[in-house]
Write a protein that holds these residues in place. Structure first.
Motif, short mmCIF file in Angstrom:
data_model
loop_
_atom_site.label_atom_id
_atom_site.label_comp_id
_atom_site.label_asym_id
_atom_site.label_seq_id
_atom_site.Cartn_x
_atom_site.Cartn_y
_atom_site.Cartn_z
N VAL A 61 75.29 41.05 53.48
CA VAL A 61 76.62 40.46 53.38
C VAL A 61 77.34 40.47 54.73
CG1 VAL A 61 78.89 40.65 52.29
CG2 VAL A 61 76.82 41.07 50.95
N ILE A 62 77.35 41.62 55.37
CA ILE A 62 78.03 41.73 56.66
C ILE A 62 77.01 41.40 57.75
CG2 ILE A 62 79.36 43.22 58.20
CD1 ILE A 62 80.17 44.85 55.75
N THR A 63 76.87 40.11 58.00
CA THR A 63 75.90 39.64 58.99
C THR A 63 76.45 39.73 60.40
OG1 THR A 63 76.66 37.37 58.60
CG2 THR A 63 74.72 38.12 57.35
N SER A 64 77.77 39.82 60.53
CA SER A 64 78.41 39.99 61.84
C SER A 64 79.58 40.96 61.67
CB SER A 64 78.91 38.65 62.38
OG SER A 64 79.76 38.85 63.48
N PRO A 65 79.41 42.20 62.10
CA PRO A 65 80.52 43.16 61.99
C PRO A 65 81.80 42.66 62.65
CG PRO A 65 78.51 44.33 62.45
CD PRO A 65 78.19 42.86 62.59
N LEU A 66 81.69 41.97 63.77
CA LEU A 66 82.87 41.44 64.45
C LEU A 66 83.60 40.44 63.56
CD1 LEU A 66 84.70 41.13 66.90
CD2 LEU A 66 83.10 39.42 67.77
N LYS A 67 82.88 39.53 62.95
CA LYS A 67 83.51 38.53 62.07
C LYS A 67 84.11 39.20 60.84
CE LYS A 67 82.70 34.94 64.55
NZ LYS A 67 83.78 34.23 65.19
N TRP A 68 83.45 40.24 60.33
CA TRP A 68 83.96 40.98 59.16
C TRP A 68 85.31 41.62 59.51
CZ3 TRP A 68 82.38 40.76 54.24
CH2 TRP A 68 82.81 41.74 53.35
N VAL A 69 85.39 42.23 60.70
CA VAL A 69 86.64 42.84 61.16
C VAL A 69 87.71 41.76 61.34
CG1 VAL A 69 87.72 44.03 63.11
CG2 VAL A 69 85.58 44.88 62.16
#
Length: 108
Positions: A61-69
């Motif tokens: 699900v969280i393929t990009s921690p930066l985008k999730w943040v």
């Protein structure tokens, strides 16, 4: 999430030791904690709730921690300026965040 999955408990790590979790938490600290400690506390509480709901499939699900943040910042920070980039993975992560919220509402 109304999906059936098979897991192998022996191969699992703790949520706290998960690479994406550590990166999300570091990014939240870096981007939010110094400027607004109260907002940071709200964000990390929600983040850990999301991690618990997604575990052990966090990486899917969280393929990009930066985008999730950035999704948290978009949600909580009225002054956050999101980038013009409209990536499909961001949209997919945003849909997952919405699914988690709906699941949590059903539990309440």
């Amino acid at each position: 999430m109304k999906e059936k999955r098979t897991i192998q408990p022996a191969s699992l790590t703790s949520i706290k030791n998960h690479a994406n979790v550590q990166e999300v938490m570091a990014l939240l600290s870096e981007r939010v904690e110094q400027n607004d400690p109260t907002l940071y506390q709200a964000m990390i509480q929600e983040a850990y709730l999301h991690f618990f709901m997604l575990y052990p499939f966090i990486n899917e699900v969280i393929t990009s921690p930066l985008k999730w943040v950035e999704l948290y910042q978009k949600r909580y920070d009225n002054f956050y300026q999101e980038s013009d980039e409209s990536l499909s993975d961001t949209k997919e992560m945003e849909e997952w965040m919405h699914k988690i919220d709906e699941e949590l509402k059903d539990l309440a």
